[in-house]
Every structure is written in C-alpha cells, then in structure tokens.
Design a protein around this motif. Structure first.
Motif, PDB file in Angstrom:
ATOM      1  N   VAL A 189       0.852  -1.186   0.000  1.00  0.00           N
ATOM      2  CA  VAL A 189       0.000   0.000   0.000  1.00  0.00           C
ATOM      3  C   VAL A 189       0.888   1.236   0.000  1.00  0.00           C
ATOM      4  CG1 VAL A 189      -1.794   1.290   1.237  1.00  0.00           C
ATOM      5  CG2 VAL A 189      -1.836  -1.222   1.246  1.00  0.00           C
ATOM      6  N   ARG A 190       0.577   2.182  -0.896  1.00  0.00           N
ATOM      7  CA  ARG A 190       1.381   3.393  -1.005  1.00  0.00           C
ATOM      8  C   ARG A 190       0.446   4.618  -1.036  1.00  0.00           C
ATOM      9  NH1 ARG A 190       4.423   0.002  -0.075  1.00  0.00           N
ATOM     10  NH2 ARG A 190       6.336  -0.633  -1.177  1.00  0.00           N
ATOM     11  N   ASP A 191       1.034   5.786  -0.742  1.00  0.00           N
ATOM     12  CA  ASP A 191       0.314   7.047  -0.911  1.00  0.00           C
ATOM     13  C   ASP A 191       0.535   7.541  -2.331  1.00  0.00           C
ATOM     14  OD1 ASP A 191      -0.579   7.066   1.724  1.00  0.00           O
ATOM     15  OD2 ASP A 191       1.204   8.148   2.445  1.00  0.00           O
ATOM     16  N   MET A 192      -0.434   8.282  -2.853  1.00  0.00           N
ATOM     17  CA  MET A 192      -0.323   8.801  -4.212  1.00  0.00           C
ATOM     18  C   MET A 192       0.947   9.636  -4.386  1.00  0.00           C
ATOM     19  SD  MET A 192      -2.682   7.870  -6.379  1.00  0.00           S
ATOM     20  CE  MET A 192      -2.594   9.158  -7.627  1.00  0.00           C
ATOM     21  N   ALA A 193       1.305  10.374  -3.341  1.00  0.00           N
ATOM     22  CA  ALA A 193       2.486  11.254  -3.426  1.00  0.00           C
ATOM     23  C   ALA A 193       3.774  10.459  -3.608  1.00  0.00           C
ATOM     24  CB  ALA A 193       2.576  12.128  -2.179  1.00  0.00           C
ATOM     25  N   GLU A 194       3.766   9.177  -3.233  1.00  0.00           N
ATOM     26  CA  GLU A 194       4.967   8.354  -3.347  1.00  0.00           C
ATOM     27  C   GLU A 194       5.170   7.814  -4.757  1.00  0.00           C
ATOM     28  OE1 GLU A 194       5.734   5.685   0.210  1.00  0.00           O
ATOM     29  OE2 GLU A 194       3.561   6.013   0.403  1.00  0.00           O
ATOM     30  N   LEU A 195       4.155   7.881  -5.603  1.00  0.00           N
ATOM     31  CA  LEU A 195       4.248   7.303  -6.942  1.00  0.00           C
ATOM     32  C   LEU A 195       4.871   8.283  -7.930  1.00  0.00           C
ATOM     33  CD1 LEU A 195       0.782   5.526  -7.259  1.00  0.00           C
ATOM     34  CD2 LEU A 195       2.897   4.666  -6.265  1.00  0.00           C
ATOM     35  N   SER A 196       5.577   7.740  -8.892  1.00  0.00           N
ATOM     36  CA  SER A 196       6.162   8.582  -9.941  1.00  0.00           C
ATOM     37  C   SER A 196       5.129   8.862 -11.011  1.00  0.00           C
ATOM     38  CB  SER A 196       7.365   7.866 -10.569  1.00  0.00           C
ATOM     39  OG  SER A 196       6.920   6.736 -11.313  1.00  0.00           O
ATOM     40  N   ASP A 197       5.489   9.707 -11.972  1.00  0.00           N
ATOM     41  CA  ASP A 197       4.570  10.031 -13.059  1.00  0.00           C
ATOM     42  C   ASP A 197       4.284   8.822 -13.942  1.00  0.00           C
ATOM     43  OD1 ASP A 197       4.456  12.608 -12.164  1.00  0.00           O
ATOM     44  OD2 ASP A 197       5.993  13.363 -13.553  1.00  0.00           O
ATOM     45  N   ARG A 198       5.149   7.806 -13.878  1.00  0.00           N
ATOM     46  CA  ARG A 198       4.962   6.612 -14.712  1.00  0.00           C
ATOM     47  C   ARG A 198       3.864   5.701 -14.185  1.00  0.00           C
ATOM     48  NH1 ARG A 198      10.401   6.850 -13.786  1.00  0.00           N
ATOM     49  NH2 ARG A 198      10.274   5.055 -12.387  1.00  0.00           N
ATOM     50  N   ALA A 199       3.547   5.834 -12.896  1.00  0.00           N
ATOM     51  CA  ALA A 199       2.545   4.941 -12.295  1.00  0.00           C
ATOM     52  C   ALA A 199       1.193   5.103 -12.994  1.00  0.00           C
ATOM     53  CB  ALA A 199       2.410   5.243 -10.816  1.00  0.00           C
ATOM     54  N   THR A 200       0.538   3.966 -13.231  1.00  0.00           N
ATOM     55  CA  THR A 200      -0.711   3.955 -13.998  1.00  0.00           C
ATOM     56  C   THR A 200      -1.720   3.011 -13.339  1.00  0.00           C
ATOM     57  OG1 THR A 200       0.580   4.271 -16.019  1.00  0.00           O
ATOM     58  CG2 THR A 200      -1.714   3.546 -16.284  1.00  0.00           C
ATOM     59  N   PRO A 201      -2.994   3.436 -13.271  1.00  0.00           N
ATOM     60  CA  PRO A 201      -4.013   2.520 -12.726  1.00  0.00           C
ATOM     61  C   PRO A 201      -4.146   1.296 -13.621  1.00  0.00           C
ATOM     62  CG  PRO A 201      -5.043   4.467 -13.687  1.00  0.00           C
ATOM     63  CD  PRO A 201      -3.574   4.742 -13.637  1.00  0.00           C
ATOM     64  N   VAL A 202      -4.359   0.156 -13.005  1.00  0.00           N
ATOM     65  CA  VAL A 202      -4.386  -1.109 -13.738  1.00  0.00           C
ATOM     66  C   VAL A 202      -5.455  -1.120 -14.824  1.00  0.00           C
ATOM     67  CG1 VAL A 202      -4.877  -3.584 -13.516  1.00  0.00           C
ATOM     68  CG2 VAL A 202      -3.359  -2.454 -11.870  1.00  0.00           C
ATOM     69  N   TRP A 203      -6.593  -0.479 -14.573  1.00  0.00           N
ATOM     70  CA  TRP A 203      -7.680  -0.538 -15.555  1.00  0.00           C
ATOM     71  C   TRP A 203      -7.300   0.108 -16.885  1.00  0.00           C
ATOM     72  CZ3 TRP A 203      -9.791   3.823 -17.730  1.00  0.00           C
ATOM     73  CH2 TRP A 203      -9.577   5.053 -17.080  1.00  0.00           C
ATOM     74  N   ARG A 204      -6.244   0.926 -16.896  1.00  0.00           N
ATOM     75  CA  ARG A 204      -5.838   1.579 -18.135  1.00  0.00           C
ATOM     76  C   ARG A 204      -4.767   0.800 -18.901  1.00  0.00           C
ATOM     77  NH1 ARG A 204      -4.353   7.709 -17.807  1.00  0.00           N
ATOM     78  NH2 ARG A 204      -4.507   7.319 -20.051  1.00  0.00           N
ATOM     79  N   LEU A 205      -4.240  -0.215 -18.287  1.00  0.00           N
ATOM     80  CA  LEU A 205      -3.112  -0.924 -18.896  1.00  0.00           C
ATOM     81  C   LEU A 205      -3.550  -1.840 -20.043  1.00  0.00           C
ATOM     82  CD1 LEU A 205      -1.132  -1.939 -15.684  1.00  0.00           C
ATOM     83  CD2 LEU A 205      -0.703   0.014 -17.207  1.00  0.00           C
ATOM     84  N   LYS A 206      -2.627  -2.017 -20.979  1.00  0.00           N
ATOM     85  CA  LYS A 206      -2.817  -2.945 -22.106  1.00  0.00           C
ATOM     86  C   LYS A 206      -1.556  -3.795 -22.262  1.00  0.00           C
ATOM     87  CE  LYS A 206      -6.754  -1.214 -23.821  1.00  0.00           C
ATOM     88  NZ  LYS A 206      -7.996  -1.981 -24.027  1.00  0.00           N
ATOM     89  N   THR A 207      -1.735  -4.918 -22.893  1.00  0.00           N
ATOM     90  CA  THR A 207      -0.570  -5.721 -23.258  1.00  0.00           C
ATOM     91  C   THR A 207       0.058  -5.076 -24.499  1.00  0.00           C
ATOM     92  OG1 THR A 207      -1.893  -7.133 -24.700  1.00  0.00           O
ATOM     93  CG2 THR A 207      -1.675  -7.817 -22.388  1.00  0.00           C
ATOM     94  N   PRO A 208       1.324  -5.414 -24.829  1.00  0.00           N
ATOM     95  CA  PRO A 208       1.967  -4.820 -26.022  1.00  0.00           C
ATOM     96  C   PRO A 208       1.153  -4.980 -27.293  1.00  0.00           C
ATOM     97  CG  PRO A 208       3.588  -5.931 -24.670  1.00  0.00           C
ATOM     98  CD  PRO A 208       2.253  -6.255 -24.064  1.00  0.00           C
TER      99      PRO A 208
END
Length: 576
Positions: free
Chosen positions: A308-327
């Motif tokens: 579990v992390r706080d939003m402030a700890e995440l970098s700009d690269r972090a992405t919610p899983v629902w937006r992810l796609k396979t290559p």
C-alpha cells in the motif's frame, strides 16, 4: 432549606412545600400576634397539619418574617407542630380564582411542552388578579398560565393584585400591552440559558422539561457549549443552529476542516435557512463514512500482504491497472495483474471508499497504456491537466450523489414506516405499485429478487443483522397490520427503483448512461410528487439537465413530511 426552595410557591401538592421550624419563626417577635384562633380551624390544623403555606420573606440579618399566615402559625403553635410549610412569594389557590370571561387570546395554545414546563418548574410569572363584587377573584392577566397550571396539577399560583380602580377598558388594554411587551428568547439565548442551567447543576431531564425540548437536545447543547472548538464554531456568526445541527456538530469535534466547512455554510445561509447547513453536514458526514470504509479496506489489504502506497509516493509513470494494455493491445484485468511485481494499492482521492491497484512502471513490467505501445499516454500537459480537472469534478459529483442517496433512502424509510398516511398519498403508492407490477417496467421482473435489491429493501424496512439476511423471512419481520400493505408493497418497488439509480445516472459526459438516467429522472419525479424535496444533483437528473458540481448553488434539501404530500399526477403514476 432543601433544594425545593427555588420552587417555593409553585408546588403540586402541599407535601412538597418547603418547611420552616415553628421555633425559628416564633423566635422573631414580629411573627407572634395575639390572635384568637377559631375552634373549628384549630381542630383542622391539629388533625391535618397546616395545608396552606405561610408567605415568609427574609429581612435584614436573614430573619424570617411572616407576611401572610399569622393565624396558621398561631394554630400550629397551639397544636404543638414542629414545622410549617412556607413559600417565599405570595401564592393563591387556583380553585379560588376565576378566569377572565373575555380573555383577548382566542387560542391559548396550551401544548404538552408548556404543561410539562409548569409541572416541572412551576409557574414563575405571577398572574395579575382583581377582587370583584361578591368576593370573586378574577384573573386579569395570565389566563394561559391559569388553565395550563390546572392541567399540570398545580394547586397554587404566584399572584399580584391589579389596581383596585382598574376599569374594564383598562383590563383589555393590559392584555394588549403585556402581550406586546413579552418577547420570547431567541434560539441562541435559549441554548445559552440551557447550558448555564447545566453548569449551575440542573439535570438534563429538568432542563428539558422546563424548556419544552427533548433530553437529547439538551445533551447536544451541553456537549457543544462545553467544547471550545464547537462552541467557537457556533458563536462565530448570527446563524440560529437547530438542536439536530448542534448534535451533528459534535461528530466533528476532532475535524477542524469539516467544522470550518459547516461554519462557512452557516455564515452564508440566507435568513437562517437550515438547508445550506444541513447539506454541508450531510456532505461532511458522507466524507467521514467513506474515510472509514477506506481505512477498513486498507487494513484488509495490509493483512493480506499487499503493498500500500500514498499517491504522493508514486512517480509520473505509475498507472491505474484498468488503463493498462498488453503490447499487442489486449486488456489487462485486475486479477491478471495481481502477480505483477510493480503492483501497489493507493487511495486516489481522500473521499474514495476503496483503494485502487496501480502499476508503478508499466514499461518496465511489460504493460502499455492506450495510445502508446510501451508506456506514456501520448497526451500533452494541457490535456492531462484538463483530464485532472474533469476527474475532480466527477469525484465531487459522485460525493454529492452518494450524500443525496443516503438522505433519499432515509426519507423513503420514514415514509414506509409511518402508520398513518393521508388517503391521497396511500392511493398514489398503490398506483405506483400497480403500474410497476402490471406493466412489468423498470426491471421489476428482472431485479426484484437480486441481492442488491434485497440489501436496499432491508434498509428501507429497517431490518438489520440476522433479520436482513434472508429475503424469504422479511414478511415475518415487518408489521402485520393490513393497513400498511401499500407502504410495504411500495418498499419492494422502491428498492428496485433505487437499485437502478446508480452514480452513472447523473453523468452527461462521455460516461453518460441514458438507460439509467431516464428512468431515474422519472423515479425522482414520483418522489417529488410524494413530498420529497430534491437536491440540486437529483433535480438535474429529473430535468434531464447537465450538472456542474463546481457551480455555486443553493442546496434545497428540506424534505416535506410525507403525510403532507399531494397526490402525484395521474400521468406520472402511469409512467411508473
């Protein structure tokens, strides 16, 4: 002297009068008179004691001086009594009084609260009386107190003599001037006096009876006034806080931000309009409930070993899983991402109920966002900022929707549990039930027995715990009175309506869902016809207008009592 001293002159029965030692009174020469006591009167005193209190005041040096009752004192001495009842103010027996035959008040408004106040604290304001021909003692001013005292069971009233030469015209003029000169305490003055009474040692029950309010109202006042943060919040403006609002404020004693928001709403309320403040309290309460749920979810995740992390700890690269796609553009599900080493859980917004799964580095772990094969959204800074603003508006709208939903279902629960409803309202409920069952509309056939509907129905019926577990047992846990059948049948229909009124109903952006919005708008029109007052976000759905959560608006949230509702229009009932 006992505690009853403060109530001298207003007791219900002679046994409750304060008493003074006969020796203490006779020790003062001014109280001893050479009086011949009639034998019959003396025999009555010897057999029954002194029933009428002596009127006694304290002179310089705290000496008790008898003003009225010398004959009773002499009889008490002759009878060998040790104590006699007394009052510190002049009183007269109620049965010796005659009400004014032409009292100016057509409606005395002798309500239960007034009678209870008299019964608890007695009559504190003397009635003004005048002796007429034939020995009649007439109440010129104080007829409401006279009749109220009779209902309260008082035997005496404090009194003062009116001018002997006061003519009939003067009596009526006195009724006008005394009524005009009276000014009731403001709500703020009332609550301040209640708190002062508590500080002085008065018990909650006594204060409630004297003020004609509920004990829980007194407790709310005492709690708020006794807490500096809460007291400062209610004292910062001129708004007249209701007792229910004071009780709600105590929930936020440890939340300075929530207190500030509610206080600001009170400062902006027009003409002491409670709507704005009630809505602010509702929103803050909804926020608190959501934070509690989010805390429970976080504890559950941590117990399961999730990161579990706080939003402030995440970098700009972090992405919610629902937006992810396979290559190759395939969708990645939450279950499919569960084993990814980059998965963390975060609370996206302070008012969210659930933490969401994120991937800390999609490119590193072989995922991609839509529009970009391996990491990066391909969007400009301006586009990202616009999306951020839009998401914030949606979150605010969702919060208001959730708060409105809680309030709406509370209103429905209250409507359903009422024992007696006006005939028009009952007929309207029956019309909705018939239209829903016979027409088979709004998912009645498909959704009536689904789990979400069952959960909502349990809440509308007031069922909790084991009683809310099994739908087949619901009939055993509700009232068997056949006169309540329309409310109970309406509850089942309402549960389906509510099940099909999700958050998506208020949206008019790219996530709009007209298959929810249209029937939800019809449902709100039905509730409005029954007396429910829509909140702005509900009103927008009913009117099929876009809703901007950031637009400054007045929050109309005071619901009319269900039994005062007019019958819904016939075409609305048919549309159900």
């Amino acid at each position: 002297m006992s505690n009853a001293t403060a109530q001298a002159g207003v007791q219900v029965t002679p046994a409750q009068w304060d008493t003074l030692p006969v020796a203490q009174l006779t020790a003062h020469p001014g109280n001893v008179r050479d009086i011949k006591v009639p034998a019959k009167f003396q025999a009555d005193i010897k057999a029954n004691g002194v029933q009428e209190p002596l009127y006694v005041v304290r002179t310089h040096g705290d000496v008790p001086q008898v003003i009225d009752g010398f004959r009773r004192l002499a009889a008490a001495v002759a009878a060998g009594l040790e104590t006699v009842p007394f009052t510190a103010r002049p009183v007269i027996r109620i049965d010796a009084l005659t009400p004014h035959p032409q009292n100016a008040r057509e409606e005395l408004d002798i309500n239960a609260a007034f009678v209870e106040s008299l019964r608890s604290e007695g009559c504190r304001v003397p009635v003004k009386v005048q002796r007429l021909d034939g020995g009649v003692v007439q109440v010129n001013d104080g007829n409401r107190r006279f009749f109220g005292a009779q209902e309260a069971g008082l035997t005496h009233l404090p009194y003062e003599w009116d001018d002997d030469d006061r003519d009939a015209a003067g009596q009526f003029l006195d009724m006008i001037t005394t009524a005009q000169h009276r000014k009731a305490l403001s709500h703020g003055e009332m609550t301040a006096a209640m708190f002062s009474a508590s500080e002085a040692g008065a018990q909650v029950g006594r204060i409630a009876k004297a003020a004609g309010v509920r004990q829980k109202d007194v407790k709310a006042v005492v709690k708020v006034k006794g807490d500096k943060a809460l007291s400062d919040a209610v004292a910062s403006g001129t708004y007249a806080w209701t007792f229910d609002q004071l009780a709600a404020l105590s929930e936020f004693a440890d939340d300075a931000e929530a207190l500030a928001t509610i206080t600001e709403a009170a400062e902006e309320a027009e003409d002491d309009d409670a709507d704005e403040v009630d809505w602010a309290i509702r929103i803050e309460r909804t926020k608190r409930e959501k934070r509690a749920k989010a805390g429970a979810h976080r504890a559950e995740l941590e117990k399961a070993g999730q990161k579990v992390r706080d939003m402030a700890e995440l970098s700009d690269r972090a992405t919610p899983v629902w937006r992810l796609k396979t290559p190759d553009g395939g969708r990645i599900t939450a279950e499919g991402h569960a084993e990814c080493k980059g998965q963390v859980w975060v609370l996206e917004d302070a008012e969210d109920e659930q933490l969401k799964p994120y991937c800390t580095s999609p490119a590193l772990y072989g995922h991609a966002e839509p529009g970009s094969p391996m990491g990066g959204s391909g969007k400009s800074t301006a586009q990202k900022e616009a999306e951020k603003v839009a998401r914030a508006a949606v979150k605010k709208g969702n919060l208001e929707w959730d708060a409105a939903e809680t309030r709406r279902r509370e209103w429905l629960t209250d409507l359903i549990k009422r024992r007696n409803l006006p005939k028009d309202t009952t007929n309207t409920l029956i019309g909705h039930v018939n239209a829903a069952l016979l027409g088979g509309t709004w998912g009645i056939c498909d959704d009536l027995n689904k789990e979400p509907t069952t959960n909502i129905l349990a809440g509308l019926l007031g069922l909790t715990g084991d009683k809310a577990k099994h739908r087949t047992d619901f009939p055993e846990h509700v009232a068997k009175d056949p006169r309540r059948a329309p409310q109970l049948q309406f509850a089942a229909v309402a549960a389906v309506r509510e099940k099909n009124a999700p958050r998506a109903a208020w949206r008019t952006d790219d996530q709009r869902a007209p298959w929810y919005r249209t029937p939800t708008g019809k449902w709100f029109a039905i509730l409005e016809a029954l007396g429910y007052q829509l909140t702005p976000i509900e009103q927008s759905v009913k009117d099929n207008e876009p809703y901007d959560p950031n637009k400054k608006k007045r929050a109309a949230i005071t619901a009319a009592e269900p039994e005062q509702a007019d019958q819904a229009p016939a075409d609305d009932a048919a549309a159900a």
